[in-house]
Design a protein around this motif. Sequence first.
Motif, PDB file in Angstrom:
ATOM      1  N   ALA A 279       0.656 -12.009   3.595  1.00  0.00           N
ATOM      2  CA  ALA A 279      -0.207 -10.900   3.202  1.00  0.00           C
ATOM      3  C   ALA A 279       0.639  -9.731   2.711  1.00  0.00           C
ATOM      4  O   ALA A 279       0.344  -9.110   1.693  1.00  0.00           O
ATOM      5  CB  ALA A 279      -1.071 -10.473   4.383  1.00  0.00           C
TER       6      ALA A 279
ATOM      7  N   ASP B 232       3.718  -9.943   1.634  1.00  0.00           N
ATOM      8  CA  ASP B 232       4.366 -10.369   0.384  1.00  0.00           C
ATOM      9  C   ASP B 232       3.444 -10.110  -0.805  1.00  0.00           C
ATOM     10  O   ASP B 232       3.895  -9.650  -1.851  1.00  0.00           O
ATOM     11  CB  ASP B 232       4.717 -11.862   0.436  1.00  0.00           C
ATOM     12  CG  ASP B 232       5.880 -12.147   1.382  1.00  0.00           C
ATOM     13  OD1 ASP B 232       6.629 -11.198   1.676  1.00  0.00           O
ATOM     14  OD2 ASP B 232       6.032 -13.296   1.817  1.00  0.00           O
ATOM     15  N   ALA B 233       2.157 -10.396  -0.638  1.00  0.00           N
ATOM     16  CA  ALA B 233       1.212 -10.187  -1.731  1.00  0.00           C
ATOM     17  C   ALA B 233       1.122  -8.705  -2.082  1.00  0.00           C
ATOM     18  O   ALA B 233       1.103  -8.328  -3.256  1.00  0.00           O
ATOM     19  CB  ALA B 233      -0.169 -10.726  -1.347  1.00  0.00           C
TER      20      ALA B 233
ATOM     21  N   GLN C 206       4.174  -7.724  -4.037  1.00  0.00           N
ATOM     22  CA  GLN C 206       4.047  -8.176  -5.428  1.00  0.00           C
ATOM     23  C   GLN C 206       3.116  -7.244  -6.206  1.00  0.00           C
ATOM     24  O   GLN C 206       3.341  -6.952  -7.371  1.00  0.00           O
ATOM     25  CB  GLN C 206       3.479  -9.595  -5.492  1.00  0.00           C
ATOM     26  CG  GLN C 206       4.354 -10.658  -4.869  1.00  0.00           C
ATOM     27  CD  GLN C 206       5.432 -11.132  -5.822  1.00  0.00           C
ATOM     28  OE1 GLN C 206       5.317 -10.967  -7.024  1.00  0.00           O
ATOM     29  NE2 GLN C 206       6.488 -11.708  -5.280  1.00  0.00           N
ATOM     30  N   ARG C 207       2.084  -6.801  -5.509  1.00  0.00           N
ATOM     31  CA  ARG C 207       1.138  -5.876  -6.117  1.00  0.00           C
ATOM     32  C   ARG C 207       1.846  -4.572  -6.480  1.00  0.00           C
ATOM     33  O   ARG C 207       1.633  -4.007  -7.559  1.00  0.00           O
ATOM     34  CB  ARG C 207       0.023  -5.613  -5.103  1.00  0.00           C
ATOM     35  CG  ARG C 207      -1.166  -4.889  -5.647  1.00  0.00           C
ATOM     36  CD  ARG C 207      -2.235  -4.798  -4.579  1.00  0.00           C
ATOM     37  NE  ARG C 207      -2.060  -3.643  -3.721  1.00  0.00           N
ATOM     38  CZ  ARG C 207      -2.805  -3.382  -2.640  1.00  0.00           C
ATOM     39  NH1 ARG C 207      -3.764  -4.225  -2.286  1.00  0.00           N
ATOM     40  NH2 ARG C 207      -2.600  -2.327  -1.909  1.00  0.00           N
TER      41      ARG C 207
ATOM     42  N   ALA D 259       3.812  -5.072  -9.532  1.00  0.00           N
ATOM     43  CA  ALA D 259       2.941  -5.043 -10.709  1.00  0.00           C
ATOM     44  C   ALA D 259       2.535  -3.611 -11.035  1.00  0.00           C
ATOM     45  O   ALA D 259       2.449  -3.232 -12.207  1.00  0.00           O
ATOM     46  CB  ALA D 259       1.700  -5.901 -10.463  1.00  0.00           C
ATOM     47  N   ALA D 260       2.317  -2.800  -9.989  1.00  0.00           N
ATOM     48  CA  ALA D 260       1.908  -1.412 -10.205  1.00  0.00           C
ATOM     49  C   ALA D 260       3.011  -0.610 -10.879  1.00  0.00           C
ATOM     50  O   ALA D 260       2.757   0.361 -11.589  1.00  0.00           O
ATOM     51  CB  ALA D 260       1.538  -0.768  -8.870  1.00  0.00           C
TER      52      ALA D 260
ATOM     53  N   THR E 287       2.525  -1.157 -14.542  1.00  0.00           N
ATOM     54  CA  THR E 287       1.314  -0.557 -15.114  1.00  0.00           C
ATOM     55  C   THR E 287       1.218   0.927 -14.778  1.00  0.00           C
ATOM     56  O   THR E 287       0.236   1.569 -15.108  1.00  0.00           O
ATOM     57  CB  THR E 287       0.048  -1.254 -14.577  1.00  0.00           C
ATOM     58  OG1 THR E 287       0.066  -1.167 -13.151  1.00  0.00           O
ATOM     59  CG2 THR E 287      -0.018  -2.700 -14.982  1.00  0.00           C
TER      60      THR E 287
ATOM     61  N   SER F 164       0.531   2.380 -12.002  1.00  0.00           N
ATOM     62  CA  SER F 164      -0.636   2.759 -11.203  1.00  0.00           C
ATOM     63  C   SER F 164      -0.227   2.918  -9.743  1.00  0.00           C
ATOM     64  O   SER F 164       0.909   2.628  -9.359  1.00  0.00           O
ATOM     65  CB  SER F 164      -1.757   1.738 -11.370  1.00  0.00           C
ATOM     66  OG  SER F 164      -1.245   0.485 -11.699  1.00  0.00           O
ATOM     67  N   ASP F 165      -1.173   3.365  -8.953  1.00  0.00           N
ATOM     68  CA  ASP F 165      -0.919   3.619  -7.540  1.00  0.00           C
ATOM     69  C   ASP F 165      -0.914   2.291  -6.777  1.00  0.00           C
ATOM     70  O   ASP F 165      -1.920   1.594  -6.737  1.00  0.00           O
ATOM     71  CB  ASP F 165      -2.031   4.545  -7.001  1.00  0.00           C
ATOM     72  CG  ASP F 165      -1.881   4.797  -5.516  1.00  0.00           C
ATOM     73  OD1 ASP F 165      -0.887   4.336  -4.919  1.00  0.00           O
ATOM     74  OD2 ASP F 165      -2.763   5.466  -4.937  1.00  0.00           O
ATOM     75  N   PRO F 166       0.205   1.909  -6.178  1.00  0.00           N
ATOM     76  CA  PRO F 166       0.250   0.619  -5.480  1.00  0.00           C
ATOM     77  C   PRO F 166      -0.522   0.639  -4.165  1.00  0.00           C
ATOM     78  O   PRO F 166      -0.682  -0.401  -3.526  1.00  0.00           O
ATOM     79  CB  PRO F 166       1.739   0.412  -5.229  1.00  0.00           C
ATOM     80  CG  PRO F 166       2.310   1.784  -5.183  1.00  0.00           C
ATOM     81  CD  PRO F 166       1.482   2.623  -6.128  1.00  0.00           C
ATOM     82  N   GLN F 167      -0.993   1.810  -3.752  1.00  0.00           N
ATOM     83  CA  GLN F 167      -1.642   1.985  -2.443  1.00  0.00           C
ATOM     84  C   GLN F 167      -0.763   1.460  -1.328  1.00  0.00           C
ATOM     85  O   GLN F 167      -1.209   0.793  -0.400  1.00  0.00           O
ATOM     86  CB  GLN F 167      -3.021   1.315  -2.429  1.00  0.00           C
ATOM     87  CG  GLN F 167      -3.878   1.827  -3.572  1.00  0.00           C
ATOM     88  CD  GLN F 167      -5.347   1.743  -3.256  1.00  0.00           C
ATOM     89  OE1 GLN F 167      -5.754   1.712  -2.107  1.00  0.00           O
ATOM     90  NE2 GLN F 167      -6.180   1.739  -4.283  1.00  0.00           N
TER      91      GLN F 167
END
Lengths: 282, 285, 379
Positions: C69, C71-72, C75-76, C79-80, C83, C85-88
């Motif tokens: 979880a 790790d995902a 990765q997000r 990706a952010a 782009t 954007s806010d990775p939160q």
Amino acid sequence: MTDLAVLSGAGKRVRRAAVDWTGIAFLAGLAVVILLPLIVTAVWAFAEVWRFPAIVPQRMGLGYWQDTLSRNDVWTALWLSLGITTTVTAISAAICFPAAYAFARLDFPGRNLLFLAFLSVQAFPKFGLIVATATIFLTLHLVGTFWGVVLIQLVGTLLYMIWIPVSAFQGVDRRLEEAARDVGATPMRVFWSITLPQALPTLFAAILITFVSTFYETDAAWLIGLPNVRTMPMVMISFINNALEVQYGAVLFVFLWVPSFLLMLAARRVMGADAFARGLGG
Amino acid sequence: MITASHPRAEGGGLSGLLLVALPVALLIWLVLWPVLQAVVGTVYFPGKGFSLSSYAFFFTDAYSLRNLWLTLWVTALTSALRVAVAMPIALYLRFRSGSIAALVQSLALFPLFVPSVLVAYAFIRVLGPNGIVDTVLVALGLPKLPTPYLTPAGPIIGLVWERLPLTLLLLLSGLGRVSIASVDAARDLGAGGLTIFSRIILPRIQSSIIVALAFNVLGLFSAFTLPYLLGPASPEMMGPYMQRTFSDNADPLNATTQAVITFAFCAAFGLVYVRAIARGRRGPA
Amino acid sequence: MNRREFLMASTVAGLAASTRFAAAATRIDMYTSSDANVSDFYGNVVKPAFEAANPGLELNVVIARPQAALDAVVQRALAALSTKSDPQLDFIEQYEPTLPAGGIEAGLWTDFGKAGLKSYAAVNKLAIQTPYGLPYRGSQVLIAYDTTKLSKDKVPKTFPDLVAWIKANPGEFIYNRPDKGGSGNNFVNRAVHEVSGRDPLKFTVDNYSQATADEVLGKTWALLGDLAPSLYQGGAYTAGNTASLQLLAQGAVTMIPAWSDQTLQAIAKGVLPETTGLVQLTDLALCGGFSQAVIPTNSAHFEGSLKLADFLLSQEMQTAIIEKLGGFPGVDWSNLPQALHDKYADVIPSSIPTFPAGDWTKAVQDGWYRNVAPNISRT
């Protein structure tokens, strides 16, 4: 042969009163194979200390129940999960069942290729798609939102909700439909009174499978839901994954028995052999 | 692709396309496009051009091949076992009613509601070393059983248990289309149980069996939790192997290559289902 | 209260909650995939203290177990980055900074050497493997055993003795797959140290070479392969730290390698019986490890994340790590009160050997799967 026994039982349906030995044999087998692990898990939910070679736990108590159920996040997560799962299943049925009918009955360009393509929903491992999926959801500002999780889980249901219903529409007896049409029924009428009733048990099987698998889905929910959306299985799995105490998992498991059992009774009603046979006049 | 000749086409291409438009759009946007990117990423490297070296590595690496072989073998065995176990139960449930049948169905469907992690825990507590089976045997003064935990039998038992309901549901829904009247009629004509099964029942539920097998293959190729928690460290099934290559070895290229190869095998099985559907569209024989 | 009133009340409560988030505090999303003792430590100890010390900041402890979880989410975040954007995601309490592949190159993790942390100079130099991770707490692997089957004076105290004991008692020892948990991993690492002259300093993050690896790891696989038939079930390996502890708890094996803090906690909770013994090897201790906190450079609350990092290195939190978590401090002992050191001198060693992350760890883990795990001779 079990098959023979079953069929001979079916052949003499008049003699219902006869003892259902086949059923009892199945029941006994399933009780050991299915129930025993469940009961052992359930007993663990009340066990505080249970070590080999004791047959019953050395110490029992409700401590783990209090720990688990007094947590707010368990309840919030349960309602949230039910909300997400219901939404996903409803949208999925609305868009997939007509599509399944089209795949089963209509002829259009690229039909077989598109149909096969739905396989990739489940056949391609999730980790290969994480970055691409995350990019899409990040640009749409759907990360950490209810609708983001609904969307990603909806995609996960496409395969079940198309492939299974296609087999249903495929299996409908065409001769009945043609007979109805011969006596002047409109296509809509044929669909509602002949096609749909025959496909219904399979459609319900697809809905049931989708509902349950969406409820327990975590891979996509982790990726898109965190940090704001925490569904029931996410809470559950963080309780039981790598936890030394088996009890937390056992408690949540017993806790989910009730809704599961209700669902199953509903399933029996819809899929049930006798109800359905009566509908067919069989 | 598959040519489905169509003597009795019922609708025009346009209405068909409109009906499938939404799910197909979702599929292309959120699955096919990312999959395509991943697949291209294993053969095309910006600045370096095309290369199949990661595939060459997989198919020359004895360790990877052994893992693939194990996955195929477990998949075949598990799918066969599931259908073999589910078929008699499904037949029984179709042709019997009453409270015992209702109980049988409720029990047989129960694993549907048990997530894999819990299956693994329950398994370890029951069949694991010094689990409840051993406990009972010792209490009776009998020797302990050799436990299947951490052996190849472990994940197979767990996987059959876990997905039995799915197979059962699909077979049962297929059997819903077999009318009891036709079975009774055949019996009146003196047909035996086996004949009825192979001549009347089997042809009606063929597509259900095939879809059940297709889902089995899909699920088993990506199975992760049970093989990893209950099976031996090596050989690994493709699910845990890919995950390990991806996160522990931090090797997305080889992990994605493994994923594409797995995907190709699943697609081959999927093709069987699509063919069956295409054949069925021509109308029942 | 009828149903409608209930619904209204909960709506109002929900509104109140959401406006509170919006108006009052900047929320730091801190993720952890560590065991429950660590997430509880954050919820009960770090969160109140941090919020009291930093008005206007709120610490949101996000539990992302299992590891996949987290790790995902990472990765997000990667990706952010592309782009914008806010990775939160603002802070991870423990993550291997050399992951994900290409993360450091893309500039995902903050370089703590340049981040200007007040307390960075205090961090234990031996614990720093890479400036992208902040080692703020440690733990060590030792040997846990069942004293009802093996008395304290007969317990092996050196690695050769341990090997001899395992061979003399087939089926009574098990370690987990090295990539699935630190206890098995550090047992394997200790075997690497054993065949290479018992000098942990020989291996560093940047001195991996294929030639050395082939030579050293070849010997390691020979040693571990030789041990395999004497392990539980003639060469089975559990899927994680907890699975090994459970086998010990069930009395299925006599001895396992285990994390010290996890084992002590298990005994305290009654998961392991009180007759569980713990021993450390005296010729060279089993390796330990430091949890490395990481901060993504694209964190939306970057300043707040740095404050949290500094806060974790404060004397207050480091003391809490020792006293409440049973861990090993991330800062050098010289930065902590002498009295604290004296009090825990018996339990906490003055230093713990470590094994480098990155190429060495990958080589050991993948090599183990290819060379040790398949040699299973089951009868």
